[in-house]
Design a protein around this motif. Structure first.
Motif, PDB file in Angstrom:
ATOM      1  N   HIS A  14      23.526  25.033  51.423  1.00  0.00           N
ATOM      2  CA  HIS A  14      22.063  24.988  51.411  1.00  0.00           C
ATOM      3  C   HIS A  14      21.455  25.985  52.390  1.00  0.00           C
ATOM      4  O   HIS A  14      20.275  25.841  52.742  1.00  0.00           O
ATOM      5  N   HIS A  56      15.342  22.644  48.987  1.00  0.00           N
ATOM      6  CA  HIS A  56      16.799  22.581  48.946  1.00  0.00           C
ATOM      7  C   HIS A  56      17.225  21.760  47.734  1.00  0.00           C
ATOM      8  O   HIS A  56      17.062  20.552  47.706  1.00  0.00           O
ATOM      9  N   TRP A 104      21.892  26.870  47.389  1.00  0.00           N
ATOM     10  CA  TRP A 104      21.159  28.135  47.448  1.00  0.00           C
ATOM     11  C   TRP A 104      22.087  29.242  46.953  1.00  0.00           C
ATOM     12  O   TRP A 104      23.304  29.204  47.168  1.00  0.00           O
TER      13      TRP A 104
END
Length: 471
Positions: free
Chosen positions: A173, A199, A203
């Motif tokens: 993340h 989030h 990512w």
């Protein structure tokens, strides 16, 4: 009875967007500009039309419109370090890597190797002939995995002020930053993400670069894609504006800012190598969504790219924000098309409709429709002060594809709204508020939309963009 799985779908092949001749495509990779040539590499499956068996495909162009697909650039090694996942490429002007032959600067690609055991490491490849052929670095990987599942998508930039290479890497993340003097030996510098933005599960595909405002203020921009948790379901791309001191990125804001509100703009990054000429940041993204990407009805290809867009910083009532509009290469194609009383749309080309209206008058909409009773509706909803893109009756509508995407308008002090709507066979891209608010969406009508209607008085202009398939 025709087998719909094998029918060719030429009616959806775009005129001014890149698609591969055949097979699966996803994230753009390794975009680099060198010797007057734009190189576009991309996630590619040479053996099928679904995600898997990832290699780097390759196309090149002198104008961002006409693309020539080349041979595969970097091949997967399933029995070695693994498949070739996303990454970037740079021009190593001073041959800091020592990978050049001393005659011309080498192009150096950084990418993720993904093994059969799902171990992700960062590797290099280099080209000494301007990007035509690539050699993998003999001592890959250059960054080993520290024991993390999601550890991928390196994007590198030269940091002029600190005379170093900087890598942004997606790690779970967060974004990790590494620095290097030679593209080979990397040192961890910092991480970014906790308490900032949205989030989702993970990512992906970061990009870090400086831009200068019209007032001469230089800021650093960090782009991050994420899946899921996009603004309208599935995938999405957010951005942060702040400062970078050579080791750490500090964002000026914690809230989520979306680069695009449509369902089909993901994993976008920018071309490197333009710094010596225009210093522009030209962005391109995968025009799809993981919710239905493997099921889209095109054949023999599956997946394409958005229009190339120039990213700029804009001073707004909410501070400095990131705008994206079609690059000059796209807008230079425009030729005015005279609308008839029946608002008949041009045939056999990509086209742009510029729709201007006064939002103080309330709700408004423009509807594109065809002879099959399919329609695409783009609306202004006064109650929410937002633009809506409704493709629920636009054509093919399976696997979670049918949806209404919404985008809140940002410049609340303006009543006159101008929407540039670009339609190209199987896509629509809407740009408004000078690029601060955009929506990108796939569409698959049985036949092209032939007319449009509006619900309130508006100013309308129509432009053809190009009338030949270039992919």
């Amino acid at each position: 009875m025709k087998n719909t799985e094998t029918m060719m779908t030429k009616q959806w092949r775009p005129f001014i967007h890149f698609t591969p001749e055949k097979n699966w495509l996803n994230d753009p990779n390794g975009m680099v500009y060198f010797n007057d040539m734009y190189h576009l590499f991309f996630q590619y499956n040479p053996t099928g039309d679904k995600h898997g068996n990832m290699h780097w495909g390759h196309a090149q162009s002198t104008d961002l419109v006409n693309w020539q697909e080349k041979d595969i650039a970097i091949y997967a090694d399933p029995d070695g370090l693994g498949y070739v996942f996303s990454g970037g490429a740079v021009v190593d002007v001073n041959n800091t890597s020592g990978l050049g032959d001393g005659t011309v600067p080498p192009l150096v690609a950084t990418f993720t190797h993904h093994s059969k055991d799902e171990v992700q490491v960062q590797s290099l490849a280099y080209s000494q002939d301007g990007g035509d052929t690539w050699v993998e670095y003999a001592n890959n990987p250059v960054i080993a995995n520290p024991g993390l599942k999601d550890f991928r998508d390196p994007k590198v930039i030269w940091d002029e002020e600190n005379s170093q290479w900087v890598m942004a890497l997606a790690v779970e993340h967060f974004i990790y930053f590494y620095i290097s003097s030679n593209l080979i030996d990397w040192t961890f510098a910092s991480q970014f993400g906790e308490g900032y933005g949205t989030h989702g599960r993970v990512w992906e595909c970061p990009d870090l670069f400086p831009l200068t405002t019209p007032c001469g203020i230089t800021k650093w921009v960090l782009i991050v894609s994420l899946d899921p948790a996009g603004p309208n379901g599935g995938t999405g791309t957010q951005y942060f504006i702040g400062e970078f001191d050579g080791k750490q990125f500090i964002s000026d804001h914690t809230e989520t800012r979306w680069l695009d509100y449509g369902p089909d703009n993901y994993a976008g990054v920018t071309w490197d190598g333009l710094q010596p000429t225009s210093n522009k940041r030209i962005f391109i993204a995968w025009m799809s969504n993981w919710v239905y990407a493997n099921d889209l009805p095109t054949n023999p290809w599956r997946g394409g790219m958005t229009l190339p867009r120039e990213l700029t910083l804009v001073n707004s009532s909410k501070g400095i924000m990131l705008a994206n509009l079609p690059s000059d290469d796209i807008t230079s194609l425009k030729a005015e098309f005279t609308l008839t009383d029946a608002n008949t749309l041009p045939e056999s080309c990509a086209y742009e409709v510029v729709w201007k209206f006064d939002k103080s008058l309330g709700d408004n909409s423009i509807t594109f429709f065809n002879s099959e009773d399919e329609k695409l509706v783009i609306s202004y909803v006064a109650e929410n002060n937002e633009i809506q893109l409704d493709r629920t009756q636009s054509g093919w509508n399976e696997k979670g594809f049918g949806r209404v995407a919404t985008a809140p308008l940002k410049m609340t002090d303006e009543n006159t709204i101008e929407c540039s709507i670009i339609i190209d066979q199987s896509s629509v891209e809407v740009f408004t508020e000078k690029g601060l608010t955009t929506l990108t969406s796939n569409i698959f009508p049985k036949v092209p939309y032939s007319e449009f209607t509006i619900t309130r008085t508006s100013q309308l202009e129509c432009f053809t963009l190009i009338n030949k398939v270039t992919s």
